[in-house]
Write an enzyme that holds these catalytic residues in place. Structure first.
Site: not given
Length: 510
Positions: A130, A160, A254
């Site tokens: 992402h 992911d 992230s």
């Protein structure tokens, strides 16, 4: 003195040979070595990088060496999106409620940021899918303020994860650890770039393992009659078995590193659970043992090759699922159905079996099977222990390749809209379920979606549909035939509620 001189000469020659081998291997990184092999070469030639003065979490903990080892290899990622791509990103953010911590602005070409971890000296970097999905430009800034443009080698939305690469050599890397060895209560460090603050290190403990949050691919495939929670592990849209930590993780973390006190990479930070979009004590990382397989597949094949067991199941840790299949167990996976030609069916597993162990380890919820299968390749074997008639039986299942999107039966295009209006999913009854409900035919309602006819008329999960328009139904194909041949849009659905009560509902479809 001669002996000492000989010893020194031997040591010098050995060191020179090791350095020579390293240099030869270094030139062959791109073509011949896996990521693990590159790591072995790197750390064999840089023993000091692997050295650590850490002690166990039971004693005095010093994070300084681990932080010093890791921060040089954690990078800041800045991505640029076009207006069209940004619309997709906005939808992604709304879906996940900023759980992944990417913040973007609405309109026009925009930029977002995240983190990444260098795992190979020749510039391979792991991050979240992402973070880089649909990005037109990926700019990497290292801890020593060098700047590179990165290309995407491949992505895997199911976990992911993404593998990207910069054109560089002799880069510092983080040593891959063993996430299976991680223990709840163990000290860990989260390293990343929250709020554009480069090389931020936070400390905490492992709060839990094997968390399945349902945040990757939470939108169900409308063509698949089984809810996501009841599907073959490799057919789920998201493969989740997160490491939970209370080390502070914020937007921008992230794709960053979760490491143990030895400075070994045990997870890739992926998500936070938050009402505000910022840290509230719950962070989640993708286990590195799962990531190793995904990244090596991407590097070798350009995509992830997955095997599948060939089952659809109900997770008995979910009370509604257990109730719908009449089980009083609170853990394990109830086998609803088997895929024709799948490994489970060939091995001898039957509908109604309850998978209670994977490779000898207890199965408490779907993630316990999901992650294990996701680490394997087609053709690999996995040992499953099932509970059948009160006794445990063990089966070696060979994983099959190129799993299709499993359907109980093909649904014709003319019936698709009507099935959507019903707002429910179904599966054939097992012999035991037919006996329980005292019926000769029927399909089990496995899911009821808001806004559909079943939700409006309060036909719940666990109900049995015995006939449609007075014609018995035993499968999705039976339902398909009845629905496509009905006249005047009149639909009569008969069946039994989970408690045994009967219903006979008439609908006029437009």
């Amino acid at each position: 003195m001669k002996k000492v001189g000989l010893t020194l000469l031997t040591a010098f020659v050995g060191g020179a040979m090791a350095l020579g081998v390293y240099k030869v291997m270094e030139n062959k990184y791109d073509d011949s070595l896996s990521i693990e092999d590159k790591q072995k070469v790197y750390f064999a030639s840089n023993k000091s990088a692997a050295a650590s003065n850490m002690v166990s979490s039971a004693g005095s903990v010093d994070f300084t060496q681990a932080a010093a080892d890791v921060t040089p290899a954690v990078v800041y990622i800045r991505t640029t999106y076009s207006s069209k791509s940004n619309d997709n990103q906005d939808q992604f953010e709304q879906m996940f409620g900023q759980m992944f911590g990417q913040r973007m602005q609405p309109r026009g070409p925009q930029m977002a940021s995240g983190s990444g971890v260098i795992i190979s000296p020749d510039g391979y970097i792991v991050t979240n899918n992402h973070v880089v999905a649909k990005a037109e430009k990926i700019q990497i800034t290292t801890n020593d303020h060098r700047s590179f443009e990165a290309k995407v080698i491949g992505t895997d939305p199911n976990t992911d994860l993404a593998l990207i690469k910069i054109n560089a050599t002799n880069m510092p890397i983080v040593k891959l650890g063993n996430s299976d060895a991680v223990r709840v209560g163990e000290w860990v460090l989260a390293v990343g770039n929250p709020f554009k603050l480069n090389s931020t290190v936070t400390a905490g403990i492992v709060s839990a393992k094997g968390r399945n949050l349902g945040i990757i691919g939470r939108n169900e495939d409308e063509d698949n009659p089984f809810p996501v929670s009841q599907r073959e592990p490799s057919l789920k849209k998201g493969i989740e078995s997160f490491i939970q930590t209370d080390a502070a993780i914020n937007p921008g973390n992230s794709g960053g590193a979760l490491v143990n006190t030895a400075g070994e990479l045990i997870g890739i930070n992926a998500a936070i659970a938050s009402h505000t979009g910022s840290y509230e004590g719950y962070g989640f990382a993708i286990p590195i043992n799962l990531a190793k397989k995904v990244l090596n597949d991407i590097k070798k094949y350009g995509a992830v090759k997955r095997g599948y067991v060939g089952i659809n199941f109900a997770d008995l840790s979910e009370p509604e699922a257990a109730k719908s299949v009449g089980s009083d167990k609170t853990n394990g996976l109830y086998v609803n159905s088997l895929v024709d030609g799948g490994g489970a069916k060939q091995a001898g597993i039957l509908p109604g079996d309850i998978i209670v162990k994977v490779e000898g380890n207890p199965v408490y919820e779907s993630s316990d099977l999901q992650e294990r299968v996701a680490r394997l390749q087609p053709g690999d074997k996995i040992n499953l222990t099932v509970l059948r008639n009160g006794s445990e039986k063990s089966f070696d299942v060979t994983l099959k390749a190129d799993a299709p999107v499993e359907r109980t039966a093909a649904v014709s295009k003319s019936a698709t809209e009507l099935f959507n209006k019903l707002g429910a999913s179904f599966q054939p009854l097992t012999a035991a379920q037919k006996s329980k409900f005292r019926v000769n035919s029927g399909v089990l309602v496995t899911q009821v979606r808001p806004g559909g006819i079943f939700a409006d008329t309060e036909i719940p999960v666990g109900s049995v549909i015995t006939s449609i328009n007075r014609q018995p139904v035993n499968s999705i194909s039976d339902m398909d035939k009845v629905i496509t041949s009905m006249r005047n849009g009149r639909l009569v659905i008969s069946g039994n509620y989970p408690d045994g009560g009967s219903f006979n509902n008439v609908f006029q479809l437009q």
